[in-house]
Design a protein around this motif. Structure first.
Motif, PDB file in Angstrom:
ATOM      1  N   GLU A   1       1.106  -1.250   0.009  1.00 56.89           N
ATOM      2  CA  GLU A   1       0.094   0.081   0.150  1.00 56.89           C
ATOM      3  C   GLU A   1       0.983   1.380  -0.163  1.00 56.89           C
ATOM      4  OE1 GLU A   1      -3.671  -1.801   2.607  1.00 56.89           O
ATOM      5  OE2 GLU A   1      -2.881  -0.065   3.085  1.00 56.89           O
ATOM      6  N   GLN A   2       0.533   2.253  -0.958  1.00 54.21           N
ATOM      7  CA  GLN A   2       1.434   3.424  -1.070  1.00 54.21           C
ATOM      8  C   GLN A   2       0.357   4.417  -0.755  1.00 54.21           C
ATOM      9  OE1 GLN A   2       3.684   2.269  -5.160  1.00 54.21           O
ATOM     10  NE2 GLN A   2       4.233   4.106  -4.110  1.00 54.21           N
TER      11      GLN A   2
ATOM     12  N   SER B   1       2.946  -5.995   3.584  1.00 57.62           N
ATOM     13  CA  SER B   1       2.372  -7.000   4.621  1.00 57.62           C
ATOM     14  C   SER B   1       2.816  -8.173   5.199  1.00 57.62           C
ATOM     15  CB  SER B   1       0.997  -7.516   4.117  1.00 57.62           C
ATOM     16  OG  SER B   1       1.064  -8.100   2.931  1.00 57.62           O
ATOM     17  N   ASP B   2       4.153  -8.292   4.622  1.00 59.42           N
ATOM     18  CA  ASP B   2       5.049  -9.622   5.129  1.00 59.42           C
ATOM     19  C   ASP B   2       6.446  -9.278   4.851  1.00 59.42           C
ATOM     20  OD1 ASP B   2       4.312 -13.001   4.461  1.00 59.42           O
ATOM     21  OD2 ASP B   2       5.648 -12.266   6.036  1.00 59.42           O
ATOM     22  N   SER B   3       7.163 -10.161   5.220  1.00 63.41           N
ATOM     23  CA  SER B   3       8.574 -10.194   5.201  1.00 63.41           C
ATOM     24  C   SER B   3       8.810 -10.085   3.667  1.00 63.41           C
ATOM     25  CB  SER B   3       9.398 -10.958   5.987  1.00 63.41           C
ATOM     26  OG  SER B   3       9.149 -10.869   7.368  1.00 63.41           O
ATOM     27  N   VAL B   4      10.160  -9.304   3.297  1.00 62.88           N
ATOM     28  CA  VAL B   4      10.342  -9.291   1.910  1.00 62.88           C
ATOM     29  C   VAL B   4      12.014  -9.251   1.831  1.00 62.88           C
ATOM     30  CG1 VAL B   4       8.391  -7.924   1.123  1.00 62.88           C
ATOM     31  CG2 VAL B   4      10.630  -6.765   1.932  1.00 62.88           C
ATOM     32  N   ASN B   5      12.378  -9.843   0.731  1.00 63.19           N
ATOM     33  CA  ASN B   5      13.643  -9.977   0.446  1.00 63.19           C
ATOM     34  C   ASN B   5      14.301  -8.733  -0.220  1.00 63.19           C
ATOM     35  OD1 ASN B   5      12.368 -12.887  -0.303  1.00 63.19           O
ATOM     36  ND2 ASN B   5      14.106 -12.913   1.120  1.00 63.19           N
ATOM     37  N   ASN B   6      13.541  -7.943  -0.895  1.00 64.12           N
ATOM     38  CA  ASN B   6      13.773  -6.781  -1.899  1.00 64.12           C
ATOM     39  C   ASN B   6      12.955  -5.824  -1.773  1.00 64.12           C
ATOM     40  OD1 ASN B   6      13.985  -5.411  -4.485  1.00 64.12           O
ATOM     41  ND2 ASN B   6      15.196  -7.061  -5.177  1.00 64.12           N
TER      42      ASN B   6
ATOM     43  N   LEU C   1      16.978  13.016  -3.192  1.00 66.50           N
ATOM     44  CA  LEU C   1      16.284  11.794  -2.918  1.00 66.50           C
ATOM     45  C   LEU C   1      17.004  11.074  -1.888  1.00 66.50           C
ATOM     46  CD1 LEU C   1      14.959  10.603  -6.614  1.00 66.50           C
ATOM     47  CD2 LEU C   1      13.985  12.250  -4.914  1.00 66.50           C
ATOM     48  N   SER C   2      16.130  10.629  -0.984  1.00 66.41           N
ATOM     49  CA  SER C   2      16.552   9.598  -0.017  1.00 66.41           C
ATOM     50  C   SER C   2      15.358   8.817   0.175  1.00 66.41           C
ATOM     51  CB  SER C   2      17.143   9.980   1.269  1.00 66.41           C
ATOM     52  OG  SER C   2      16.176  10.962   1.957  1.00 66.41           O
ATOM     53  N   ALA C   3      15.615   7.606   0.818  1.00 66.27           N
ATOM     54  CA  ALA C   3      15.098   6.459   1.109  1.00 66.27           C
ATOM     55  C   ALA C   3      15.188   5.750   2.387  1.00 66.27           C
ATOM     56  CB  ALA C   3      14.686   5.323  -0.185  1.00 66.27           C
ATOM     57  N   THR C   4      14.425   5.272   3.330  1.00 67.93           N
ATOM     58  CA  THR C   4      14.531   4.463   4.368  1.00 67.93           C
ATOM     59  C   THR C   4      13.618   3.409   4.510  1.00 67.93           C
ATOM     60  OG1 THR C   4      15.282   6.478   5.513  1.00 67.93           O
ATOM     61  CG2 THR C   4      14.504   4.637   6.963  1.00 67.93           C
ATOM     62  N   THR C   5      14.188   2.134   4.618  1.00 64.83           N
ATOM     63  CA  THR C   5      13.171   1.097   4.871  1.00 64.83           C
ATOM     64  C   THR C   5      13.591   0.418   6.086  1.00 64.83           C
ATOM     65  OG1 THR C   5      13.143   0.418   2.690  1.00 64.83           O
ATOM     66  CG2 THR C   5      12.639  -1.224   4.185  1.00 64.83           C
ATOM     67  N   VAL C   6      12.299   0.323   7.204  1.00 65.08           N
ATOM     68  CA  VAL C   6      12.530  -0.265   8.299  1.00 65.08           C
ATOM     69  C   VAL C   6      11.796  -1.607   8.170  1.00 65.08           C
ATOM     70  CG1 VAL C   6      11.814  -0.168  10.726  1.00 65.08           C
ATOM     71  CG2 VAL C   6      12.235   1.898   9.357  1.00 65.08           C
ATOM     72  N   ALA C   7      12.480  -2.670   7.708  1.00 60.66           N
ATOM     73  CA  ALA C   7      11.938  -3.976   7.444  1.00 60.66           C
ATOM     74  C   ALA C   7      11.275  -4.720   8.739  1.00 60.66           C
ATOM     75  CB  ALA C   7      13.052  -4.660   7.091  1.00 60.66           C
ATOM     76  N   THR C   8      11.619  -4.496   9.786  1.00 60.29           N
ATOM     77  CA  THR C   8      10.943  -5.082  10.977  1.00 60.29           C
ATOM     78  C   THR C   8       9.688  -4.367  11.290  1.00 60.29           C
ATOM     79  OG1 THR C   8      12.051  -3.242  12.466  1.00 60.29           O
ATOM     80  CG2 THR C   8      13.071  -5.558  12.321  1.00 60.29           C
ATOM     81  N   GLU C   9       9.519  -3.130  10.666  1.00 58.83           N
ATOM     82  CA  GLU C   9       7.950  -2.654  10.849  1.00 58.83           C
ATOM     83  C   GLU C   9       7.379  -2.409   9.518  1.00 58.83           C
ATOM     84  OE1 GLU C   9       7.895   0.840  13.320  1.00 58.83           O
ATOM     85  OE2 GLU C   9       9.547   0.309  14.485  1.00 58.83           O
TER      86      GLU C   9
ATOM     87  N   TYR D   1       7.711  -1.161   6.547  1.00 58.86           N
ATOM     88  CA  TYR D   1       7.451   0.159   5.770  1.00 58.86           C
ATOM     89  C   TYR D   1       8.816   0.828   5.197  1.00 58.86           C
ATOM     90  CZ  TYR D   1       8.813   3.172   9.619  1.00 58.86           C
ATOM     91  OH  TYR D   1       9.565   4.038  10.604  1.00 58.86           O
ATOM     92  N   SER D   2       8.582   1.442   3.939  1.00 59.15           N
ATOM     93  CA  SER D   2       9.514   2.124   3.549  1.00 59.15           C
ATOM     94  C   SER D   2       9.218   3.661   3.327  1.00 59.15           C
ATOM     95  CB  SER D   2      10.053   1.585   2.335  1.00 59.15           C
ATOM     96  OG  SER D   2      11.105   2.076   1.766  1.00 59.15           O
ATOM     97  N   LEU D   3      10.007   4.988   3.428  1.00 60.09           N
ATOM     98  CA  LEU D   3       9.634   6.019   3.070  1.00 60.09           C
ATOM     99  C   LEU D   3      10.638   6.585   1.957  1.00 60.09           C
ATOM    100  CD1 LEU D   3       9.389   7.391   6.693  1.00 60.09           C
ATOM    101  CD2 LEU D   3       7.521   6.687   5.183  1.00 60.09           C
TER     102      LEU D   3
END
Lengths: 113, 112
Positions: free
Chosen positions: B5-6, B26-31, B59-67, B69-71
């Motif tokens: 979801e974006q 919604s789930d753990s991802v590899n990529n 541009l910058s990006a952050t991914t919090v895999a444990t939660e 989401y990515s921004l």
């Protein structure tokens, strides 16, 4: 640079025609993908291929088939085009593995009358 | 399958403004990848970022895999930033292949 090319930018076909969309990549990528893009729906995977003559269905394979006879070329076939297949079709490729980025072609806008 | 979801679906900015685009999965991802689609339809990969933070110019990006989401941050936006931004997350299929799943995108218009 990776280059992914698609055979046509714009295509107009009639209902019932057999339609071939071709995609060629020049970087020896194992994976190739076909998506369709419709407003508000994002990109939906039709088929992908991870090797020559190998293919797996994506989320919306109905009404489509694919062919991969050579590593660099992946064809999408609409056996009998219908108006609900009017869409933007995007081809992509990537190296094998889960840590690889995808590279996209410019897209083909198909109109079925 | 995995849900992506974006938000927001649409965004209108004045040139020079900053913005944050979000991708929830919604789930753990590899990529996880962020793409920009220009007004002519070409998709360009911006970031490969399954976790952590990366920056490339404005541009910058952050991914919090444990939660899950990515921004994607866009600073000092320019009219050339207009287009659609997609988040794509990848899982391994039952056949062992990597399958990216795309969100519906955020449509960005930057006015001069």
């Amino acid at each position: 640079d990776v280059k992914v090319t698609q055979s046509s930018r714009y295509l107009v076909k009639r209902t019932g025609e057999k339609v071939f969309l071709e995609c060629v990549q020049d970087m020896d990528h194992e994976n190739m993908f076909w998506y369709r893009q419709d407003p508000g729906l994002g990109l939906r995977l039709i088929y992908f291929s991870y090797d020559v003559k190998m293919k797996e269905k994506g989320d919306i394979p109905e009404g489509y088939s694919v062919s991969r006879e050579k590593k660099e070329r992946f064809s999408l076939i609409l056996e009998s085009a219908s108006t609900n297949q009017t869409s933007m079709y995007l081809c992509a490729s990537s190296l094998l593995g889960s840590r690889e980025t995808q590279y996209f072609g410019p897209g083909t806008r198909l109109l079925v009358l | 399958g995995i849900q992506v979801e974006q938000s927001p679906p649409d965004l209108i900015l004045q040139e020079g403004a900053n913005s944050t685009l979000r991708c929830n999965f919604s789930d753990s991802v590899n990529n996880l990848q962020w793409f920009h689609q220009n007004p002519w339809g070409q998709l360009i990969n911006l970031f490969y970022i399954p976790s952590g933070t990366k920056q490339n110019g404005r541009l910058s990006a952050t991914t919090v895999a444990t939660e899950r989401y990515s921004l994607l941050y866009i600073s000092s936006s320019q009219t050339t930033d207009s287009g659609v931004y997609f988040c794509a997350v990848g899982v391994i299929s039952s056949g062992g292949s990597y399958i990216p799943t795309f969100g519906r995108g955020t449509s960005l218009i930057v006015h001069p």
